[in-house]
Enzyme design. Structure first.
Site, PDB file in Angstrom:
ATOM      1  N   LYS A  80       0.773  -1.348  -0.039  1.00 10.31           N
ATOM      2  CA  LYS A  80       0.037   0.078   0.009  1.00 10.31           C
ATOM      3  C   LYS A  80       0.854   1.101  -0.043  1.00 10.31           C
ATOM      4  O   LYS A  80       2.028   1.109   0.254  1.00 10.31           O
ATOM      5  CB  LYS A  80      -0.889   0.077   1.376  1.00 10.31           C
ATOM      6  CG  LYS A  80      -2.216   0.770   0.983  1.00 10.31           C
ATOM      7  CD  LYS A  80      -3.245   0.111   0.379  1.00 10.31           C
ATOM      8  CE  LYS A  80      -4.605   0.821   0.190  1.00 10.31           C
ATOM      9  NZ  LYS A  80      -5.717   0.101  -0.395  1.00 10.31           N
ATOM     10  N   LEU A 178     -20.431   7.993   1.327  1.00  7.57           N
ATOM     11  CA  LEU A 178     -20.955   7.879   0.166  1.00  7.57           C
ATOM     12  C   LEU A 178     -20.179   8.156  -1.053  1.00  7.57           C
ATOM     13  O   LEU A 178     -20.403   8.887  -2.026  1.00  7.57           O
ATOM     14  CB  LEU A 178     -22.114   8.721  -0.154  1.00  7.57           C
ATOM     15  CG  LEU A 178     -23.172   8.597   1.256  1.00  7.57           C
ATOM     16  CD1 LEU A 178     -24.349   9.503   1.160  1.00  7.57           C
ATOM     17  CD2 LEU A 178     -23.851   6.752   1.067  1.00  7.57           C
ATOM     18  N   ALA A 180     -17.480   6.647  -4.375  1.00  7.18           N
ATOM     19  CA  ALA A 180     -18.010   6.041  -5.627  1.00  7.18           C
ATOM     20  C   ALA A 180     -18.405   4.530  -5.428  1.00  7.18           C
ATOM     21  O   ALA A 180     -19.195   4.170  -5.919  1.00  7.18           O
ATOM     22  CB  ALA A 180     -16.838   6.009  -6.558  1.00  7.18           C
ATOM     23  N   VAL A 181     -17.732   3.763  -4.424  1.00  5.61           N
ATOM     24  CA  VAL A 181     -18.090   2.301  -4.065  1.00  5.61           C
ATOM     25  C   VAL A 181     -19.409   2.512  -3.296  1.00  5.61           C
ATOM     26  O   VAL A 181     -20.333   1.610  -3.928  1.00  5.61           O
ATOM     27  CB  VAL A 181     -16.971   1.554  -3.295  1.00  5.61           C
ATOM     28  CG1 VAL A 181     -17.667   0.512  -3.001  1.00  5.61           C
ATOM     29  CG2 VAL A 181     -15.735   1.551  -4.146  1.00  5.61           C
ATOM     30  N   ALA A 182     -19.717   3.089  -2.247  1.00  2.00           N
ATOM     31  CA  ALA A 182     -20.663   3.353  -1.658  1.00  2.00           C
ATOM     32  C   ALA A 182     -22.047   3.795  -2.427  1.00  2.00           C
ATOM     33  O   ALA A 182     -23.061   3.485  -2.273  1.00  2.00           O
ATOM     34  CB  ALA A 182     -20.557   4.210  -0.531  1.00  2.00           C
TER      35      ALA A 182
END
Length: 346
Positions: A80, A178, A180-182
């Site tokens: 990472k 909230l 992009a994935v959510a």
């Protein structure tokens, strides 16, 4: 700042501090393991309060990637990277190209990709200086839709295990964060009739989900106190902790955030309370699975990638069953599964 004494240091193979005065780059790259293959994990851009926080984050996230890639049965190790700074102020082509040069110097021991506050466009700028990046435009592209799909299927698997069916119509889901994935997750949940309660630090993100999916907006802190069926942490980590666990009424915790448990012991507390926890690095592996298919010799294939992502449902079903039979928390079972795969190979 002694890295070796950091609580999250886990015999990482390499920790690299990167700087470039001209662009203002300050970054850290952590390679946790290359036992199954080159370390792969996204780059996060975040305004850390102090350098120690960035070190803690990158060490923890890189170990998580080792386990995530193993359980997803990908020929990748775990790594990472974090770039330190305010995304609204420091982003530039010079910054990302400088970071790309540092990736190039590692010679392929670590491949980066998009993560929090990093777009595929940013990755393309890194790519001008190195081939050691994945998730490229025109290839696998944006991983967010695949992470959203995997998270949605993980919620279905958890609901099936807990309630004996996976019909989410009328099920109340609290979504925290909230991005992009959510947003993609909320779309899936809305389409099957789930009732959404949402919060975010960005009002525009809240408004979008409220307008598009009829969600109910709640306060940042209020999200923990809702009488809902599923709590879906989709923001930053450690939101399941000593302060929030007594407040969470949901009997399922399943979301796309990394490092949801503040400490390992919190997973056992959840089990004792009868709360089913979907281990974060298992349920949110859709993005890295999709990125893997970019590396295939015959080129990226979305159908194959999607089929692999759909396997998250089966992996979680196995973890839930083992957790019940062995009377261990789900995150411990997931860790043991990862360690088995790392030791035995894919």
């Amino acid at each position: 700042m002694a890295v070796f004494n950091q609580v999250e240091f886990d015999n990482h193979e390499q920790v690299v501090f990167c700087a470039d005065e001209a662009s203002g780059l300050k970054a850290i790259i952590a390679v946790h393991s290359t036992k199954l293959g080159p370390a792969v994990g996204g780059c996060r851009l975040w305004h850390y309060a102090k350098d120690e926080d960035a070190v803690y984050d990158v060490l923890r996230l890189s170990k998580g990637m080792t386990y995530k890639n193993a359980v997803a049965r990908l020929p990748f190790g775990g790594g990472k990277s974090v770039i330190i700074g305010d995304a609204k102020e420091i982003k530039s082509e010079a910054l990302f190209r400088a970071f790309g040069k540092h990736l190039e110097r590692l010679g392929g021991s670590y491949y980066s990709a998009e993560d929090v506050n990093i777009t595929t466009g940013d990755v393309m700028m890194m790519h001008k200086e190195t081939n050691y990046v994945l998730g490229l435009e025109g290839k696998s592209g944006n991983p967010s839709p695949f992470t959203a799909l995997g998270t949605f299927l993980g919620i279905k698997a958890a609901y099936q295990h807990k309630h004996g069916h996976q019909d989410l119509a009328g099920v109340k889901v609290a979504v925290q964060g909230l991005g992009a994935v959510a947003y993609g997750l909320c779309k899936y949940l809305h389409e099957v009739g789930a009732e959404l309660f949402v919060t975010d630090i960005n009002q525009a993100s809240i408004d979008r989900v409220v307008n598009d999916f009829g969600a109910t907006a709640v306060g940042i802190d209020e999200i923990y106190d809702l009488d809902v069926d599923v709590y879906a942490p989709c923001a930053l980590g450690a939101t399941v902790n000593d302060n929030t666990i007594p407040r969470i009424k949901a009997n399922i915790i399943a979301g796309c955030a990394n490092n949801q448990l503040a400490e390992s012991r919190h997973g056992e507390i959840l089990r004792e309370k009868g709360v089913l926890y979907a281990p974060d690095y298992v349920i949110n592996a859709g993005g890295i699975i999709n990125v893997y298919y970019e590396t295939k010799p015959d080129g990226y294939n979305e159908v194959d990638a999607t089929k692999h992502v759909e396997g998250i449902y089966d992996t979680l079903t196995e973890i839930f069953a083992r957790s019940e039979s062995e009377q261990k928390s789900t995150h411990i079972i997931a860790d043991e599964l990862a360690q088995e795969i790392i030791e035995q190979g894919l």
